[in-house]
Every structure is written in structure tokens, then in C-alpha cells.
Design an enzyme around this catalytic site. Structure first.
Site, PDB file in Angstrom:
ATOM      1  N   LYS A  25      21.338 -13.615   3.465  1.00 13.09           N
ATOM      2  CA  LYS A  25      22.671 -13.719   2.858  1.00 13.09           C
ATOM      3  C   LYS A  25      23.484 -14.779   3.580  1.00 13.09           C
ATOM      4  O   LYS A  25      24.094 -15.650   2.946  1.00 13.09           O
ATOM      5  CB  LYS A  25      23.363 -12.349   2.935  1.00 13.09           C
ATOM      6  CG  LYS A  25      24.559 -12.199   2.040  1.00 13.09           C
ATOM      7  CD  LYS A  25      25.204 -10.824   2.220  1.00 13.09           C
ATOM      8  CE  LYS A  25      24.363  -9.747   1.568  1.00 13.09           C
ATOM      9  NZ  LYS A  25      24.777  -8.383   2.000  1.00 13.09           N
ATOM     10  N   MET A 106      21.440  -1.242   3.496  1.00 10.34           N
ATOM     11  CA  MET A 106      22.342  -1.254   4.655  1.00 10.34           C
ATOM     12  C   MET A 106      23.787  -1.208   4.153  1.00 10.34           C
ATOM     13  O   MET A 106      24.036  -1.147   2.968  1.00 10.34           O
ATOM     14  CB  MET A 106      22.072  -2.487   5.507  1.00 10.34           C
ATOM     15  CG  MET A 106      20.709  -2.427   6.177  1.00 10.34           C
ATOM     16  SD  MET A 106      20.404  -3.792   7.288  1.00 10.34           S
ATOM     17  CE  MET A 106      20.314  -5.171   6.162  1.00 10.34           C
ATOM     18  N   ARG A 339      20.356 -15.384  -4.102  1.00 16.18           N
ATOM     19  CA  ARG A 339      19.044 -15.253  -3.460  1.00 16.18           C
ATOM     20  C   ARG A 339      17.982 -15.365  -4.543  1.00 16.18           C
ATOM     21  O   ARG A 339      18.277 -15.203  -5.737  1.00 16.18           O
ATOM     22  CB  ARG A 339      18.928 -13.913  -2.738  1.00 16.18           C
ATOM     23  CG  ARG A 339      19.018 -12.750  -3.695  1.00 16.18           C
ATOM     24  CD  ARG A 339      18.929 -11.410  -2.989  1.00 16.18           C
ATOM     25  NE  ARG A 339      19.451 -10.377  -3.873  1.00 16.18           N
ATOM     26  CZ  ARG A 339      19.990  -9.251  -3.463  1.00 16.18           C
ATOM     27  NH1 ARG A 339      20.111  -8.986  -2.199  1.00 16.18           N
ATOM     28  NH2 ARG A 339      20.413  -8.357  -4.331  1.00 16.18           N
ATOM     29  N   HIS A 457      21.111   0.806  -9.024  1.00 18.20           N
ATOM     30  CA  HIS A 457      20.168   1.063  -7.936  1.00 18.20           C
ATOM     31  C   HIS A 457      18.799   1.461  -8.470  1.00 18.20           C
ATOM     32  O   HIS A 457      17.773   0.919  -8.083  1.00 18.20           O
ATOM     33  CB  HIS A 457      20.737   2.167  -7.040  1.00 18.20           C
ATOM     34  CG  HIS A 457      19.822   2.541  -5.922  1.00 18.20           C
ATOM     35  ND1 HIS A 457      18.940   3.599  -6.009  1.00 18.20           N
ATOM     36  CD2 HIS A 457      19.604   1.974  -4.721  1.00 18.20           C
ATOM     37  CE1 HIS A 457      18.243   3.682  -4.891  1.00 18.20           C
ATOM     38  NE2 HIS A 457      18.632   2.694  -4.093  1.00 18.20           N
ATOM     39  N   ARG A 565     -23.721   1.313  -6.860  1.00 15.19           N
ATOM     40  CA  ARG A 565     -24.142   2.499  -6.109  1.00 15.19           C
ATOM     41  C   ARG A 565     -25.055   3.309  -7.005  1.00 15.19           C
ATOM     42  O   ARG A 565     -24.630   3.767  -8.056  1.00 15.19           O
ATOM     43  CB  ARG A 565     -22.930   3.357  -5.754  1.00 15.19           C
ATOM     44  CG  ARG A 565     -21.845   2.664  -4.978  1.00 15.19           C
ATOM     45  CD  ARG A 565     -20.687   3.653  -4.794  1.00 15.19           C
ATOM     46  NE  ARG A 565     -19.646   3.115  -3.951  1.00 15.19           N
ATOM     47  CZ  ARG A 565     -18.599   2.444  -4.397  1.00 15.19           C
ATOM     48  NH1 ARG A 565     -18.464   2.205  -5.699  1.00 15.19           N
ATOM     49  NH2 ARG A 565     -17.678   2.002  -3.557  1.00 15.19           N
ATOM     50  N   SER A 774     -24.166  -7.885   3.177  1.00 16.17           N
ATOM     51  CA  SER A 774     -22.946  -7.430   2.538  1.00 16.17           C
ATOM     52  C   SER A 774     -22.308  -6.432   3.499  1.00 16.17           C
ATOM     53  O   SER A 774     -22.931  -5.454   3.898  1.00 16.17           O
ATOM     54  CB  SER A 774     -23.257  -6.766   1.200  1.00 16.17           C
ATOM     55  OG  SER A 774     -22.066  -6.272   0.647  1.00 16.17           O
ATOM     56  N   GLY A 776     -20.349  -3.493   4.632  1.00 14.85           N
ATOM     57  CA  GLY A 776     -19.828  -2.222   4.152  1.00 14.85           C
ATOM     58  C   GLY A 776     -18.742  -1.817   5.130  1.00 14.85           C
ATOM     59  O   GLY A 776     -18.992  -1.157   6.124  1.00 14.85           O
ATOM     60  N   ASN A 778     -16.221   0.175   5.030  1.00 12.08           N
ATOM     61  CA  ASN A 778     -15.790   1.568   5.222  1.00 12.08           C
ATOM     62  C   ASN A 778     -16.566   2.182   6.380  1.00 12.08           C
ATOM     63  O   ASN A 778     -15.993   2.701   7.337  1.00 12.08           O
ATOM     64  CB  ASN A 778     -16.032   2.402   3.965  1.00 12.08           C
ATOM     65  CG  ASN A 778     -15.232   1.905   2.787  1.00 12.08           C
ATOM     66  OD1 ASN A 778     -14.265   1.162   2.954  1.00 12.08           O
ATOM     67  ND2 ASN A 778     -15.641   2.292   1.598  1.00 12.08           N
ATOM     68  N   ASP A 779     -17.909   2.123   6.277  1.00 10.95           N
ATOM     69  CA  ASP A 779     -18.719   2.676   7.360  1.00 10.95           C
ATOM     70  C   ASP A 779     -18.559   1.879   8.646  1.00 10.95           C
ATOM     71  O   ASP A 779     -18.539   2.442   9.737  1.00 10.95           O
ATOM     72  CB  ASP A 779     -20.200   2.717   6.952  1.00 10.95           C
ATOM     73  CG  ASP A 779     -20.546   4.026   6.258  1.00 10.95           C
ATOM     74  OD1 ASP A 779     -20.207   5.083   6.823  1.00 10.95           O
ATOM     75  OD2 ASP A 779     -21.127   3.992   5.161  1.00 10.95           O
ATOM     76  N   CYS A 841     -18.337  -5.421   0.466  1.00 11.80           N
ATOM     77  CA  CYS A 841     -18.324  -4.498  -0.668  1.00 11.80           C
ATOM     78  C   CYS A 841     -17.579  -3.213  -0.351  1.00 11.80           C
ATOM     79  O   CYS A 841     -17.568  -2.297  -1.142  1.00 11.80           O
ATOM     80  CB  CYS A 841     -19.747  -4.197  -1.123  1.00 11.80           C
ATOM     81  SG  CYS A 841     -20.729  -3.344   0.114  1.00 11.80           S
ATOM     82  N   TYR A 861     -18.501 -14.331  -1.138  1.00 15.46           N
ATOM     83  CA  TYR A 861     -17.798 -13.566  -2.177  1.00 15.46           C
ATOM     84  C   TYR A 861     -17.187 -12.297  -1.592  1.00 15.46           C
ATOM     85  O   TYR A 861     -17.551 -11.864  -0.492  1.00 15.46           O
ATOM     86  CB  TYR A 861     -18.754 -13.201  -3.320  1.00 15.46           C
ATOM     87  CG  TYR A 861     -19.812 -12.185  -2.949  1.00 15.46           C
ATOM     88  CD1 TYR A 861     -19.548 -10.820  -3.022  1.00 15.46           C
ATOM     89  CD2 TYR A 861     -21.071 -12.597  -2.521  1.00 15.46           C
ATOM     90  CE1 TYR A 861     -20.507  -9.893  -2.663  1.00 15.46           C
ATOM     91  CE2 TYR A 861     -22.040 -11.677  -2.165  1.00 15.46           C
ATOM     92  CZ  TYR A 861     -21.758 -10.323  -2.234  1.00 15.46           C
ATOM     93  OH  TYR A 861     -22.701  -9.401  -1.880  1.00 15.46           O
TER      94      TYR A 861
HETATM   95  P1  ADP Z   1      24.412  -5.662  -0.483  1.00 14.79           P
HETATM   96  O1  ADP Z   1      23.593  -6.385   0.507  1.00 14.79           O
HETATM   97  O2  ADP Z   1      24.212  -4.195  -0.467  1.00 14.79           O
HETATM   98  O3  ADP Z   1      24.344  -6.274  -1.847  1.00 14.79           O
HETATM   99  P2  ADP Z   1      26.868  -7.074  -0.077  1.00 14.79           P
HETATM  100  O4  ADP Z   1      27.204  -7.503   1.278  1.00 14.79           O
HETATM  101  O5  ADP Z   1      26.306  -8.105  -0.976  1.00 14.79           O
HETATM  102  O6  ADP Z   1      25.925  -5.806   0.007  1.00 14.79           O
HETATM  103  O7  ADP Z   1      28.180  -6.484  -0.694  1.00 14.79           O
HETATM  104  C1  ADP Z   1      28.180  -5.742  -1.879  1.00 14.79           C
HETATM  105  C2  ADP Z   1      29.218  -6.221  -2.827  1.00 14.79           C
HETATM  106  O8  ADP Z   1      30.512  -6.236  -2.228  1.00 14.79           O
HETATM  107  C3  ADP Z   1      29.045  -7.657  -3.275  1.00 14.79           C
HETATM  108  O9  ADP Z   1      28.158  -7.726  -4.336  1.00 14.79           O
HETATM  109  C4  ADP Z   1      30.424  -8.028  -3.710  1.00 14.79           C
HETATM  110  O10 ADP Z   1      30.639  -7.605  -5.029  1.00 14.79           O
HETATM  111  C5  ADP Z   1      31.287  -7.240  -2.782  1.00 14.79           C
HETATM  112  N1  ADP Z   1      31.794  -8.117  -1.741  1.00 14.79           N
HETATM  113  C6  ADP Z   1      31.249  -8.399  -0.550  1.00 14.79           C
HETATM  114  N2  ADP Z   1      31.993  -9.283   0.120  1.00 14.79           N
HETATM  115  C7  ADP Z   1      33.043  -9.584  -0.662  1.00 14.79           C
HETATM  116  C8  ADP Z   1      34.148 -10.453  -0.545  1.00 14.79           C
HETATM  117  N3  ADP Z   1      34.332 -11.204   0.526  1.00 14.79           N
HETATM  118  N4  ADP Z   1      35.022 -10.502  -1.554  1.00 14.79           N
HETATM  119  C9  ADP Z   1      34.834  -9.746  -2.650  1.00 14.79           C
HETATM  120  N5  ADP Z   1      33.829  -8.918  -2.836  1.00 14.79           N
HETATM  121  C10 ADP Z   1      32.919  -8.821  -1.855  1.00 14.79           C
HETATM  122 MG    MG Z   2     -21.763   2.762   3.553  1.00 17.75          MG
HETATM  123 MG    MG Z   3      24.679  -8.110  -2.300  1.00 16.58          MG
END
Ligand code: ADP
Ligand code: MG
Ligand code: MG
Length: 887
Positions: A25, A106, A339, A457, A565, A774, A776, A778-779, A841, A861
Site C-alpha cells: 500500500k 489487519m 494494487r 468480505h 498401479r 522413477s 516414488g 511417497n515411500d 511418480c 518428466y
Molecule cells: P484495508 O487494507 O483493510 O483495505 P485500508 O487502509 O485500505 O484498509 O483502509 C480501508 C478504507 O478506509 C479505505 O478503502 C478507504 O475507503 C478508507 N480510508 C483509508 N484512509 C483514508 C483516508 N486518508 N481518507 C479517506 N478514507 C480513507
Molecule cells: Mg511406493
Molecule cells: Mg484497502
């Protein structure tokens, strides 16, 4: 530690290549700032600080604190505001972000810097008290939960309560006064639960939040996410401190998530969701159901155009599909994160192929863009289209993650986990999922949620796992306590244990169990695989015992059989009788008589396989398991067998107990059987060569003649002499049969290398005439590491979690130890015969990391189960590209 070490970077000081240090990030916020994209200013505390934080007993070093204060001052100067100022406060977010993204695992805190004074300043300055109080209550809620440890539900409860008394449907219906009341009650709640007041000092808030984000690196769900996704070797999370922008300033403000291409299908079409008058996680938390981003085009065409253009610019810059978080503050667009987007396997393949078409990446890069293991999703089943038509659709939600799932309903993650452990197929039904549900989601065949959109989520995590998911199904009423699921429209109630079927590609939910079917393998998938085939050096064979499996494997691109086998063939229908007769016979004559009955069956088996492989080599392993595996264990079955075979129960029981072994894995099995009962292998070899002669001449069954390349493989060889004795017998039979028929077949005799001793004398075994090895594995793992496969499960998990083995050595080859045995055998074997053919194998043959090892070590192979053949093709191509990139 040098005093001048830099721990904190302003966004302008970083770039995209600094992800190890700044986290993904942070590195991307830096890159975008420098590209001139509208990113709210801020700074990043490095991942090294996280590492030091833990080493220092969860305390920030004073020099880190100093550097944070310096960067904060710079930020304040730049923004012309002071953190938490009573009249015009600077507010910031404190955001996590490791080198590899752990979506939502996180913690993040928004609106930091608000307190009882600055909330009034913000209200004044924006002339929008509702907004100010909404922001403040969000801060207290997040801070109270993440930093101070008060349950999230305590706050939700208060909010729901006030919404009910005020008759508000959504949060947005609450007034400034209502929110002020929420704030008061939140603060009281914190004081009541932990006996400490919500901190009013902005700097105390800041450092509290920074520590909490570092702590969240090791919360349970982040640890589990790293385990499930095999993410290792990171220092920790970075912390980003960023100026707030506000999507909750009214109806001209909002927040959203978008993708430059569809993450479910890969279609090159802008895709996403947003909510007006909302902040942060409102979109992903599934609290209100968001609008598709296309609707923004009507609402604000100029801004929409800017968003799309920014997205495409980032896509070109990063040369990959982008996942972008944005906020609109009073009509102005801000980018908060970009990202490379997570995607389904279907989308990964399509995007990789299309990016090559657009000239953005090379074929070799495309090959690296798709995780071989994820192809599993593509090879997996879909609901049978005809069965689907006849089934009853009970409701429809969003098609959040494709594929099909059939299973019984469960209502909690822990039930999903437990039932799946006991072998049941379950569908996890939740109002919305949260990161705590991760184990249950991982265990379920499918996930169904009542709330939340395509970026909720549940949807994001399910796509990552390749699990079928239908989200945002508002027709559902879930009663977790009563364990019932009510479908409003159809007025149907289902209970825990009832079956439903999900179609993750359409979002439809069906009553009961629906048949599933195999997927389509052409199109983009076919294109990518053809590139992989051009590049790879390793050949891919399959482990198949039946013509059907062999055909499936051919469809998936197998180039021969690496392991047939033969013991499975002994169990079918009438054959088991003859096998038992052979085992129970008291003399050689009796055994031969019984084996003669088996011969025609075996011959037919091999004819089928040779046809299916149509000219490709077929490696046949002669009988391997100990004979007692073919005899019954239960008393009832023993009585039945005695009656059937017309032998006395006592005699039968005596025979069974005479065959009993204390340690069958190391007992009378493999080539050891043929040393004592050579007639068994004689019969098998006769069947192989007679079948080969028949198929290569004009086949009696089909009239065609097909090239046949049998490779006869002797299992469990430990000594040179075992190999020599058996090889001579095999050659004698094969040569006699060929002379009789006047036909020459190209055949090979080789050995498995699965007993460590064989690896140590590999050169001598080749000298004795072995034409191929070949492995094997596992063994070889079992004996090389002294781990009983059937018992090690109990402690291997612990071994892996303590890092004693990096991976379960039965799943991913232990390259350091068992790999060394393999390297030794190859060097020794090829020192005698430089073109010695080498394959693998064991189950490891379809595992990408092991395949890379096999490529490096000069295997000819790998052989794996039919469904893993495409995975192996791609992994073998990746091995070549990675090797090139290293040079
Ligand atoms: P995560 O890694 O869980 O996506 P983020 O750090 O991206 O967490 O934060 C989650 C959300 O919080 C972002 O998608 C955004 O919408 C909001 N956010 C984070 N920082 C800011 C900011 N500086 N201003 C406005 N919204 C924010
Ligand atoms: Mg065997
Ligand atoms: Mg985010």
C-alpha cells in the site's frame, strides 16, 4: 543500530519497487503521488519498524517516535493544519499494509485527531455538524475496538438502538444531534468496559493507533490468512499515516472500490461498486448494498471519466489489472489505494492472455501471471446445465465467486469447520461474513450471504480461495439461533442439514442437490496452455490405472503414463477371487492355476491403456502391495470367503495370521514378493507383452495397429541383485513372446527409486541394466525421513508451525533432505548412462514447487493425477521462465 537509519518516508520519498520496506500500500501510494495522481498526502513507517517493535517487546523505539513527529510536522505544514487542532483540525487515517496484501485482515483507523473540541471546529469549518459528529463516532468506534479492545458489537448495539428509537433505517438517516448522542454513549461504554476514557490528546491517539496496527500483524486472522496463502518471510506490516478525505460530507461525496477489469470473469470492462455519503469500509462491510460503478456515469459523468482514465493509466503503468479504492469529496476524486487486483482463475487466464494481445506483457510474463494451483478452479465442476433447468431456483444473489457448490446448510463458521472435518460437504450461510469466519469459509464448499456486494468480505475472500460464493441475497432471513433459513419470496424454510446448490457464476440458489459436470478447456485456457507447452522442457505424464482415467488425462494434455498401479486391477469383479485363490494356494501349481485365470483380465487392461495412450509411453508398475491387503479383515467376511472358496475357516484364519505384518510398509511387498513368488510378475509381464504385441499388430478388438511403448517398472528395489534377478526373468519372457509372434516391441525395464538404499547404489543398478528411474517420493520420504505417512499426520502440523519442516513433506517435496537423495541418485545413475530417463511418480509430481525442482535437476518428466496435468504443464513452463529470469 545506526542513529541515522531512516524509519519513516513521506509518500514523495518512495516508489513502487520499495514494497518490502514500505508495504504494498505504501509503495503504491508513493508511486501514485509521484505520478501526479490525486492521493491525499501522508507518510509511511517501514516494515522494519514492525520487526523492531516485536523484538523490542511491543514498544516503539524513541528514534522512531522522533521521526514520526518530524514527518507529522512536515505534513501539517504542507496541509496548513495541525493534527486535532480545535478550530480547523488536520485528521488522518492510520492504515496497515504489508509487502503482500492481506485484504481486510489487519486494522485501519480513520478520522484520527478528532476530540471533544476539534469535532466542534470541524463542524464549524465545514458548516456540517452532522458530518463532524458522524466522523467522530466512527473514530471512537474504530479506536475503541482496535486500540482499546472493546467488542465491535457493543458499538453496533448502541447504534442500532438509537436508529430504532429515532426510526432511522440507515446510518445516513441520523441527524447531528442523534450522532452526538451516539458519541456520548460510545464514550461511556468504553469507560464502563475498560475503565479508561477515550483519549482526547491527538498524539496519544496517533501512537495508540500505530501500535495497534503493528499488533494487528499478529492477530489470529492475519496469521491464518498467511498460513492458508503460504505467505512467508515478511518482516511485518508498514503503517501509513494519511490525510483524511471525506466521502461522508453529503450526497456529493462517496466512496468506492473498482477494478479495471472484471475480477470474476476477466472481461476488459470497468467494474466496481460505490456508495454516496459513506466512508471507508461501508462498501465492503455490506452494511448498505452499494451501486454498480456504472451508475456513477449517470450521476457524475465527468468524475466517472476521470476515474476510468486514472484506472486505465494505472493499469498501463503497472501492466496488470488494478483494484482501486477511491473517495469522492464534494465532487473531487481521490485515489486511496491501487494494487494488482485479486481475481478468479478464469479471470487470471483471460486477463493474462488479453494483456499479451494488447502488447502490454509477453507470453512468458503471462505464464507467470497465473498460479498453477488456481487452475484447479477451472478444472472444477459446474452445475450440470440440464439438471439445473429442471431444478427449482429458490432465490438469486450476486454471482460473487464462480463454480458450483452442493452441500448441506450450516450457519456458523465453527460448524462449517467441524462438519467439513468429518467429511461432509457444507454450504456456509451467513448474514455477512467477517474475517473471524476464515476457517469456516475455507472448509465450506460454498458460501451464501444475505448482505454485501461483489466486493464484500465474503466475495473477496471466496474468490481468493476459489470457493463458490453467492453474496448479497436480500431475500434471505437467517435465524442463527433456531438454525433456520427462510426464503421470503418463495416462503420456504430450510433447516440446518438441508441441501442446497449454488451457482457462483449466476448467483442462483437451487433447492436440493444438483448434478455437476466438468468444464470447458478451450478458449483462453487453451491458448495459455499452448504457450506453456511451447516453453516447457519437462514432459508431463499421468498416473492412471484405467483407460477412462488415461483418456481424461489425455484431454488435459498428458503425454504418457508415468505410473500404472496394477494392484487396483486385482480388486475388480471376479478377479479378486482368483487373486485370493492364488494367495491361499498351498503350492506353486496352485498359484500358477489361479494366475492363469488373471492373465486374460490383465491383458485386456493393458490393451485398453495402450490404446488410450496411442503411441505414448506407458509405465507399468508390477505388483506392489503386501498380499494381506487382498484378504478380508472382518470375521463376517472371512466366514463368507471360506464358504465361497470351500476352505475351512480355521485354515483361512491361519493363512491370514501367517501373512500378518507388524510393519507392512517395510514388509513383504514390492519386488520382495516376486523374489519369493516370481510367478506373479511372470504373469504380469506376459500380460503386458501379449497386449503390446496385439495392439501393435492389428488389434483383435479394433483392427487398428498402434505404436506401443511399454516401460516395465519394478517397485521397491533396494539392492542391485534384486533388480538383476527380476530383470533377467522379465527379458526372458518378453524376448520369447516377441520371437514367437515375430514382432519387435520397443520396451524398457527400469526401477522405482523409493528405498534410500537404491539411491545410494543407483550407479550399480544402472550398470545392471536399468533403463529408467522413477522416483516414488511417497515411500522415499517415508523411509528417507523415517516418517510413517499413516501416523505422522498427528504431529506434522506442529512440525510445520514450528518451522522444523518448511512444508508437510508429503505434500511438498523436502528438497533439502529427500531432494538430496534424489540428486545423488541422478548423478550416480547418469554417470553410468548419460541419457538415463528420469521421472517422478509420487504425489509430489503434480505440485508446482516440486515440479520446479524436477526441472532444475534435469528430470525428463513428472507424472501426476489426471486433474493435475494442466497444473503441471503450467508449472513446468514457469520453471523455465523463472530459470531464465534468474540468469
Ligand atoms: P484495508 O487494507 O483493510 O483495505 P485500508 O487502509 O485500505 O484498509 O483502509 C480501508 C478504507 O478506509 C479505505 O478503502 C478507504 O475507503 C478508507 N480510508 C483509508 N484512509 C483514508 C483516508 N486518508 N481518507 C479517506 N478514507 C480513507
Ligand atoms: Mg511406493
Ligand atoms: Mg484497502
Amino acid at each position: 543500530m545506526s542513529e541515522t537509519k531512516k524509519y519513516v518516508y513521506a509518500f514523495e520519498e518512495g516508489n513502487k519497487d520499495m514494497r518490502e520496506l514500505l508495504g504494498g500500500k505504501g509503495a503504491n501510494l508513493a508511486e501514485m503521488s509521484n505520478l501526479g495522481i490525486n492521493v491525499p498526502p501522508g507518510f509511511t513507517i517501514t516494515t522494519e519498524v514492525c520487526d523492531l517493535y516485536y523484538k523490542n517487546g511491543k514498544v516503539l523505539l524513541p528514534e522512531v517516535k522522533e521521526q514520526v513527529i518530524i514527518k507529522l510536522k512536515e505534513l501539517e505544514r504542507k496541509m496548513g493544519k495541525t493534527l486535532g487542532d480545535a478550530n480547523d483540525p488536520l485528521l488522518v487515517s492510520v492504515r496497515s499494509g504489508a509487502a503482500v496484501s492481506l485484504p481486510g485482515m489487519m486494522d485501519t483507523i480513520l478520522n484520527l485527531g478528532l476530540n471533544d473540541q476539534s469535532v466542534l471546529g470541524l463542524a464549524n469549518k465545514t458548516n456540517n455538524p452532522r458530518f463532524a459528529w458522524d466522523s467522530y463516532r466512527r473514530l471512537i468506534q474504530m479506536y475503541g475496538n482496535v486500540v482499546m479492545g472493546v467488542e465491535h458489537s457493543e458499538f453496533e448495539h448502541i447504534l442500532e438502538n438509537i436508529k430504532n428509537t429515532k426510526g432511522a433505517k440507515f446510518d445516513t438517516d441520523l441527524t447531528a444531534e442523534d450522532l452526538q448522542e451516539v458519541v456520548t454513549r460510545y464514550k461511556n461504554k468504553i469507560e464502563q468496559v475498560i475503565g479508561i476514557d477515550f483519549p482526547q490528546n491527538p498524539l496519544e491517539q496517533l501512537f495508540g493507533a500505530i501500535n495497534a496496527v503493528f499488533n494487528s500483524w499478529n492477530n489470529y486472522r492475519a496469521i491464518r490468512y498467511r498460513q492458508i496463502n503460504d505467505i512467508k518471510g515478511l518482516l511485518g506490516t508498514a503503517v501509513n499515516v494519511q490525510t483524511m478525505v471525506f466521502g461522508n460530507l453529503g450526497e456529493d461525496s462517496g466512496t468506492g472500490v473498482c477494478f479495471t477489469r472484471n475480477p470474476a470473469t476477466g472481461e476488459a470492462k470497468f467494474y466496481g461498486e460505490y456508495l454516496m455519503n459513506a466512508q471507508g469500509e461501508d462498501v465492503v462491510a455490506g452494511i448498505r448494498t452499494p451501486l454498480p460503478v456504472a451508475a456513477l456515469e449517470n450521476q457524475n459523468p465527468i468524475l466517472y471519466k476521470e476515474l476510468v482514465e486514472t484506472g486505465l493509466r494505472l493499469e498501463k503503468h503497472y501492466r496488470d489489472m488494478q483494484d482501486i479504492e477511491f473517495t469522492i469529496q464534494q465532487g473531487k476524486l481521490f485515489i486511496l489505494q491501487a494494487r494488482n487486483g485479486k481475481r478468479t482463475a478464469t479471470a487470471a487466464v483471460r486477463i493474462a492472455v488479453e494483456l499479451v494481445g494488447e502488447g502490454l506483457i509477453t507470453k512468458e510474463e503471462a505464464i507467470l501471471r497465473v498460479d498453477p494451483n488456481s487452475l484447479n478452479q477451472l478444472l472444477h465442476k459446474q452445475l450440470d446445465p440440464i439438471a439445473k433447468e429442471q431444478a427449482e431456483v429458490i432465490t438469486q444473489g450476486l454471482p460473487a465467486s464462480p463454480g458450483a457448490a452442493v452441500g448441506e446448510i450450516v450457519f456458523t463458521a465453527s460448524e462449517a469447520y467441524e462438519k467439513a472435518q468429518s467429511g461432509l460437504d457444507v454450504i456456509l450461510v451467513r448474514t455477512e461474513t467477517s474475517p473471524e469466519d476464515i476457517d469456516g469459509m475455507h472448509s465450506a464448499k460454498g458460501i451464501l450471504t444475505a448482505r454485501g456486494g461483489m466486493t464484500s468480505h465474503a466475495a473477496v475472500v471466496a474468490r481468493g480461495m476459489g470457493t463458490c460464493c453467492v453474496a448479497g441475497c436480500s431475500d434471505l432471513i437467517i435465524d442463527e439461533k433456531a438454525k433456520t433459513l427462510f426464503f421470503k419470496e418463495k416462503e420456504i424454510t430450510l433447516r440446518e442439514g438441508d441441501f442446497i446448490s449454488l451457482d457462483g457464476s449466476t448467483g442462483k440458489v437451487y433447492l436440493g442437490k444438483i448434478a455437476t459436470q466438468d468444464p470447458e478447456l478451450g478458449g483462453n485456457f487453451g491458448t495459455l496452455m499452448s504457450w506453456a507447452d511451447e516453453i516447457r522442457r519437462l514432459r508431463i505424464r499421468t498416473n492412471a490405472d484405467t483407460p477412462y482415467d488415461a483418456q481424461v488425462a489425455r484431454k488435459f494434455g498428458a503425454e504418457g503414463i508415468g505410473l500404472c498401479r496394477t494392484e487396483h486391477m486385482f480388486f475388480e469383479g471376479d478377479r479378486i477371487k482368483a487373486v485370493r485363490e492364488m494367495i491361499l494356494a498351498s503350492d506353486l501349481e496352485g498359484r500358477k492355476k489361479a494366475l492363469a485365470k488373471l492373465l486374460p483380465y490383465q491383458k485386456q487392461d493393458f490393451i485398453g491403456l495402450f490404446h488410450a495412450m496411442d503411441g505414448y509411453a506407458v509405465t507399468i508398475r508390477l505388483l506392489d502391495p503386501p498380499l494381506h491387503e487382498f484378504l478380508p479383515k472382518e470375521d463376517k467376511e472371512i466366514y463368507e470367503l471360506a464358504r465361497e472358496m470351500e476352505v475351512d475357516v480355521g485354515t483361512l484364519k491361519a493363512k491370514i495370521s501367517s501373512l500378518h505384518e507388524f510393519n507392512p510398509m517395510l514388509g513383504h511387498r514390492g519386488c520382495r514378493l516376486a523374489i519369493t513368488y516370481p510367478e506373479i510378475y511372470d504373469m504380469q509381464v506376459t500380460a503386458i507383452i501379449e497386449a503390446a504385441i496385439e495392439v501393435s499388430s492389428s488389434c483383435k478388438t479394433c483392427g487398428r495397429s498402434t505404436v506401443v511403448k511399454p516401460e516395465i517398472m519394478i517397485p521397491l528395489v533396494a539392492t542391485t541383485k534384486e533388480f538383476t534377478i527380476l530383470k533377467e526373468r522379465i527379458i526372458k519372457i518378453v524376448e520369447e513372446k516377441m520371437a514367437e509372434a515375430g514382432v519387435k516391441i520397443e520396451y524398457k525395464i527400469g526401477t522405482m527409486i523409493e528405498v534410500p538404499r537404491a539411491a545410494l547404489v543407483a550407479d550399480k543398478i544402472v550398470n545392471a541394466g536399468a533403463e529408467f528411474f522413477s522416483f516414488g517420493t511417497n515411500d522415499l520420504t517415508q523411509m528417507g525421513a523415517g516418517l510413517s505417512r499413516d501416523d505422522a499426520g498427528k504431529f506434522l502440523k506442529e512440525y510445520v508451525s514450528q518451522g522444523i519442516y518448511e512444508y508437510d513433506p508429503f505434500e511438498i517435496l523436502d528438497q533439502e533432505g529427500i531432494g538430496e537423495l534424489i540428486r545423488l541418485a541422478i548423478v550416480k545413475g547418469r554417470s553410468v548412462k548419460s541419457d538415463l530417463k528420469i521421472g517422478i511418480c509420487g504425489e509430489h509430481g503434480g505440485e508446482p514447487k516440486t515440479i520446479e525442482f524436477c526441472h532444475r535437476e534435469g528430470f525428463n518428466y513428472v507424472s501426476c493425477s489426471p486433474f493435475r496435468v494442466p497444473i503441471a504443464r503450467l508449472a513446468a513452463a514457469q520453471a523455465v521462465v523463472k530459470e531464465k529470469n534468474k540468469k
